[in-house]
Every structure is written in structure tokens, then in C-alpha cells.
Design a protein around this motif. Sequence first.
Motif, PDB file in Angstrom:
ATOM      1  N   VAL A 158       2.253  24.392 -16.084  1.00 46.25           N
ATOM      2  CA  VAL A 158       1.779  23.019 -15.894  1.00 46.25           C
ATOM      3  C   VAL A 158       2.441  22.076 -16.902  1.00 46.25           C
ATOM      4  N   THR A 159       2.223  22.336 -18.194  1.00 47.22           N
ATOM      5  CA  THR A 159       2.776  21.474 -19.238  1.00 47.22           C
ATOM      6  C   THR A 159       4.299  21.430 -19.148  1.00 47.22           C
ATOM      7  N   GLY A 160       4.841  20.229 -19.110  1.00 45.97           N
ATOM      8  CA  GLY A 160       6.290  20.064 -19.033  1.00 45.97           C
ATOM      9  C   GLY A 160       6.864  20.220 -17.640  1.00 45.97           C
ATOM     10  N   GLN A 161       6.000  20.421 -16.636  1.00 46.32           N
ATOM     11  CA  GLN A 161       6.470  20.639 -15.267  1.00 46.32           C
ATOM     12  C   GLN A 161       6.339  19.371 -14.422  1.00 46.32           C
ATOM     13  N   LYS A 162       7.165  19.284 -13.400  1.00 43.24           N
ATOM     14  CA  LYS A 162       7.085  18.212 -12.401  1.00 43.24           C
ATOM     15  C   LYS A 162       6.095  18.671 -11.328  1.00 43.24           C
ATOM     16  N   LEU A 163       4.944  18.018 -11.224  1.00 42.56           N
ATOM     17  CA  LEU A 163       3.891  18.444 -10.308  1.00 42.56           C
ATOM     18  C   LEU A 163       3.895  17.676  -9.003  1.00 42.56           C
ATOM     19  N   TYR A 164       4.511  16.489  -8.992  1.00 40.90           N
ATOM     20  CA  TYR A 164       4.529  15.648  -7.799  1.00 40.90           C
ATOM     21  C   TYR A 164       5.940  15.535  -7.248  1.00 40.90           C
ATOM     22  N   SER A 165       6.045  15.266  -5.956  1.00 39.64           N
ATOM     23  CA  SER A 165       7.350  15.222  -5.292  1.00 39.64           C
ATOM     24  C   SER A 165       8.079  13.899  -5.463  1.00 39.64           C
ATOM     25  N   ALA A 166       7.380  12.846  -5.815  1.00 39.30           N
ATOM     26  CA  ALA A 166       7.984  11.516  -5.869  1.00 39.30           C
ATOM     27  C   ALA A 166       9.071  11.444  -6.931  1.00 39.30           C
ATOM     28  N   GLY A 167      10.121  10.678  -6.632  1.00 42.45           N
ATOM     29  CA  GLY A 167      11.179  10.430  -7.603  1.00 42.45           C
ATOM     30  C   GLY A 167      11.964  11.681  -7.959  1.00 42.45           C
ATOM     31  N   SER A 168      12.717  11.590  -9.030  1.00 49.16           N
ATOM     32  CA  SER A 168      13.537  12.714  -9.484  1.00 49.16           C
ATOM     33  C   SER A 168      13.471  12.766 -11.006  1.00 49.16           C
ATOM     34  N   LEU A 169      13.996  13.843 -11.558  1.00 48.62           N
ATOM     35  CA  LEU A 169      14.027  13.960 -13.009  1.00 48.62           C
ATOM     36  C   LEU A 169      14.905  12.875 -13.613  1.00 48.62           C
ATOM     37  N   GLU A 170      15.973  12.488 -12.880  1.00 48.52           N
ATOM     38  CA  GLU A 170      16.890  11.458 -13.374  1.00 48.52           C
ATOM     39  C   GLU A 170      16.196  10.101 -13.469  1.00 48.52           C
ATOM     40  N   THR A 171      15.259   9.850 -12.575  1.00 49.40           N
ATOM     41  CA  THR A 171      14.540   8.575 -12.578  1.00 49.40           C
ATOM     42  C   THR A 171      13.168   8.705 -13.222  1.00 49.40           C
ATOM     43  N   GLU A 172      12.929   9.843 -13.896  1.00 48.26           N
ATOM     44  CA  GLU A 172      11.644  10.126 -14.543  1.00 48.26           C
ATOM     45  C   GLU A 172      10.484   9.967 -13.567  1.00 48.26           C
ATOM     46  N   GLY A 173      10.696  10.442 -12.343  1.00 55.70           N
ATOM     47  CA  GLY A 173       9.628  10.419 -11.350  1.00 55.70           C
ATOM     48  C   GLY A 173       9.480   9.112 -10.605  1.00 55.70           C
ATOM     49  N   LYS A 174      10.300   8.128 -10.906  1.00 55.12           N
ATOM     50  CA  LYS A 174      10.203   6.829 -10.241  1.00 55.12           C
ATOM     51  C   LYS A 174      11.006   6.810  -8.941  1.00 55.12           C
ATOM     52  N   VAL A 175      10.655   5.870  -8.068  1.00 59.07           N
ATOM     53  CA  VAL A 175      11.410   5.629  -6.839  1.00 59.07           C
ATOM     54  C   VAL A 175      11.798   4.152  -6.814  1.00 59.07           C
ATOM     55  N   TRP A 176      12.793   3.819  -6.017  1.00 61.66           N
ATOM     56  CA  TRP A 176      13.218   2.425  -5.931  1.00 61.66           C
ATOM     57  C   TRP A 176      12.166   1.616  -5.189  1.00 61.66           C
ATOM     58  N   ASN A 177      11.762   0.488  -5.774  1.00 58.24           N
ATOM     59  CA  ASN A 177      10.778  -0.408  -5.190  1.00 58.24           C
ATOM     60  C   ASN A 177      11.438  -1.750  -4.953  1.00 58.24           C
ATOM     61  N   GLU A 178      11.765  -2.039  -3.700  1.00 58.85           N
ATOM     62  CA  GLU A 178      12.473  -3.279  -3.360  1.00 58.85           C
ATOM     63  C   GLU A 178      11.636  -4.510  -3.672  1.00 58.85           C
ATOM     64  N   ARG A 179      10.350  -4.418  -3.519  1.00 58.84           N
ATOM     65  CA  ARG A 179       9.452  -5.556  -3.777  1.00 58.84           C
ATOM     66  C   ARG A 179       9.523  -5.983  -5.247  1.00 58.84           C
ATOM     67  N   LEU A 180       9.587  -5.000  -6.129  1.00 57.32           N
ATOM     68  CA  LEU A 180       9.630  -5.275  -7.566  1.00 57.32           C
ATOM     69  C   LEU A 180      11.048  -5.374  -8.098  1.00 57.32           C
ATOM     70  N   GLY A 181      12.017  -4.905  -7.313  1.00 55.46           N
ATOM     71  CA  GLY A 181      13.410  -4.959  -7.735  1.00 55.46           C
ATOM     72  C   GLY A 181      13.721  -4.008  -8.869  1.00 55.46           C
ATOM     73  N   ARG A 182      13.047  -2.870  -8.905  1.00 51.93           N
ATOM     74  CA  ARG A 182      13.272  -1.894  -9.969  1.00 51.93           C
ATOM     75  C   ARG A 182      12.762  -0.526  -9.534  1.00 51.93           C
ATOM     76  N   TYR A 183      13.178   0.495 -10.257  1.00 50.34           N
ATOM     77  CA  TYR A 183      12.571   1.812 -10.077  1.00 50.34           C
ATOM     78  C   TYR A 183      11.170   1.770 -10.685  1.00 50.34           C
ATOM     79  N   GLU A 184      10.201   2.283  -9.949  1.00 51.50           N
ATOM     80  CA  GLU A 184       8.825   2.275 -10.432  1.00 51.50           C
ATOM     81  C   GLU A 184       8.084   3.485  -9.869  1.00 51.50           C
ATOM     82  N   TYR A 185       7.043   3.905 -10.556  1.00 49.14           N
ATOM     83  CA  TYR A 185       6.244   5.029 -10.099  1.00 49.14           C
ATOM     84  C   TYR A 185       5.439   4.656  -8.862  1.00 49.14           C
TER      85      TYR A 185
END
Length: 475
Positions: free
Chosen positions: A242-269
Motif C-alpha cells: 500500500v505505502t508508496g504504491q499507485k492505488l488509482y488508475s487516473a493519471g500516470s507516474l510522470e504526471t503524479e497521478g494528474k490528468v489534463w483538464n481543459e477547463r482549468l488549462g492544466r494537469y490536475e487530479y
Amino acid sequence: MKKFFCFCSLIILLFVLCIRISPDDYILSIENADGTVRNYTELEYFGSSGSGVQDTDSTEEGISANADEGSGTGEDAAGANAGEDNGSGADSSVTGSDGTGTDSDDEDTDGQLSADAEDGVNSEETENTDTPVDGFESYITADFFEMDVPGSTGWTSTSLTLRQEADVSSASVQTLAAGTAFRIEEETGDWWYVTLQDGTAGYVQHSYCMINLPDVLPLMEYDITNSYDSIFKSSGYEIEGVTGQKLYSAGSLETEGKVWNERLGRYEYLAPAMYSFAKKIAAAQYNAYTSTGGRYTLKVYDSYRPHSITIKVASALESLYNSNSVVRENIDYSTTIAGSVYTWGTGWFLAQSLSTHNTGSAIDVTLCEYDDDSGEYKELYMQTDMHELSTAAVKYYSPNSEKIPNNYDAGMNENSILLDTVFIGGDYGSYSFIDTGLTTLASEWWHFQDNDTHSRVRSYASSGCDFQVTECLSR
């Protein structure tokens, strides 16, 4: 002639200043606690230029004492799909498998209801509320959202019927599986008009839908660590798998779990929360940010959590508990300054079955303060690290104590108390906060939940929701 020349020069100077500091440059000015002023450009506020200005009258519903958005009968009352269990419901309390984590009022574990929880934000306090911060009136909705709902990403929390019109008797377009992503186009009463990723459009009842918190509360901070590097620990010990693991599918390790959000104009969780719950979170952010003149803001570490993830973490914590005597001692017992010992157990720190996180009805959150030197928000020092699963993190001195400030555990520092006041309402120093209608846990200073929403959702998904969110359709 000389006077005329000076007059013309003054006019030209004022004109230049008006051009240099125009409404398009600064959309928001916040006075700090020390009297200095911070100005936000549209780019700084929204994350991208041209995101639009929100109209305070654009939403139909404000936060009220009945924030559940409906009777709770669900679509299946009219013959629609409203959950995997056809409304069979669930037991009136949720406890750990070993019976721990429940007090005499059935109101303290990560997944149970509060017998005396408020139904919602006090409607008398918030009715016809305009924002009290000068220059901010156009950027907050009647529900205390910082951006309007249309354009946000949403998800179904259970199986729902997409309909042609905003009526339960309207023809079905198709049945949406739990976790289906869509973009919210318009709100009509208890319904959202939405567009799916493939372009299919129709109406869904938002009482059973989640909304992406960053889309409507962009001034909050987010760090969904479970999406890239989980920080769950117990007594400082790592939890295997658990500790130190990626538990959710969203985003990638490169984006620290964030995805691109066009509304905000940035990568965001991605931070899903049931819509009725999100309104109450917005009231808490209103307390933290607007009521303090921008001095504080909330920082969310987790919101919706898939049921299978809860079971995985609970099982791993149980293994650590069984193998480590220090962990076991610090999960089972707390000792007051006077020497009194109280018994807790693993069920108080991670639900063994159904969690309010599993119904999109809980958040793990801390408080940040604006740092004048760096120009950034920084987390306040709390009694433990976030997601420290032990009695070091308890809020009240015993699991069965009444949830009032007089019963705070000795470990609750001033910052922890301020965070709690932001949610429960009341006065703190010169600040006065409204009641959000949310309740908390005795065992975790960072956890706040919406019992009304949890009760409604679990009636149609008695085992909780178990899907991963990966798509952001916001714009």
C-alpha cells in the motif's frame, strides 16, 4: 497654456494607468490578514485565459437544510435502473468485521451514519447569500462553488438511465453503468443534461452522480496521493503493498497521478464527490477561503475511494497489525494525560466493509495558509501526518465521547482545531464560520463526511461503488 498642458498630461497619465490595470488584467483582489493585497489575473485564477465569468444566478439551487436534492426514492421508483441491488438498502450502521469502530450512537467509523448529524447548511444563514469579498461576486455561485457546474466532469455512482427529457417517465436513451463519465452541460432542477464521451446526450438525476471537485473548486489545493504514491502508514510503519504504491488508475507516474483538464488549462487530479456532498464541501471552502479574506484554503488528499481499494488497504493494515506489536498497541489503545486508557481497534482507522469514501461521501482534507514571502499556500502543521492510521491521529479522547470541542484529544493542536471549526462552524478568533452540515470521525482529524448523501447512495449500492475514474471531459 501651462495649466492646460498639465491638465492634458494628467488625463493621458490616467488613461495609461487604466490600460495597464484593467478589469481584464485582475479579476480578483484579496486583502491578506496583514492588510496587504494580492491580485489574481484570469490566467492565475482559472489556470487558462478565457474560461469565462460565472453568474451568481446561473444555478437554481443554493445550499439548504435539505441538500439531498430529492426524496431519495431513486429512479427505480419509476422503473429505471437505480443500482445493483434494486434498492435493497443496507444495515442502519456499518461496523468493522470484528465489531469495532462503533459507539453507542453508531456514529464514528469510516463508513457509518451519525444519528444527530445536521441535514445541511443552515438555510437561514445562507439564503440569498452574496459573497462578502469585494471583487469576488461574479466568481462564486449560489452553492458556494468557485466556478459554475456546466462544463464540469461528472460520473454516475450507480447504474442510471440516461433519458431524453428531465422526467422519470421520459424515454430511455440508454442505461449507464456505474462510473460512466460525462460532461455536465446544463442543470434543470434535479437533473443534469450531459454529454458522454462518444457524443451521446441526455438527462440524468444528479442525486446519484458525482462531480469533479477541481472543476468547481479550483482554489482548493489537491494532492490525491493514492493516485501515484500512497502515504498510508501506521505508527510510522509502511503498510506492505500500500505505502508508496499507485492505488488509482487516473493519471500516470510522470504526471503524479494528474490528468489534463481543459477547463482549468492544466494537469490536475480527479477528485470525485457526490454532487450534494460537493455543495457542503464548497461551504467549508467558503469558510476557509472567502471568510478569511484568502488567508486559508483547503487541501484535499482523497475523496471517492473504490470499494476494492478500501478492502485492499484494510486487509494490509490488518496484516501489519497482527505482525507488529507497536502498531497493534497504537491502534488498540489511547491514553489521556490523566492516565485513562480507551480501546479503539482497526475498524476505527479503515472501514472493514463499507466506507463513506466508497459512496463518494467523504474527503480527507487539511488546511493551508497563504505564505506572504513565497506567494504560495503551505500546509499547516497538524498533530500527525496525513493518513497516519493510529490513535496518534484521534480527534476525541475516546471513541464514544460526544463530538464537541470540550472532548478534543490532547493531541489536537490549534491548527487541527481550526480545521475542525471550518467544517462544524462557529467562531475562531476573529473569524465566524457557517455550519456545513458535515460530520467527522472520532479517530481521524482529517476526515469529514456527509451522512445524508451516504445513506441515500448506499440504498442503491449497498456494497459501495467500485470503479476507477480515469476520464476528464471538462471544458
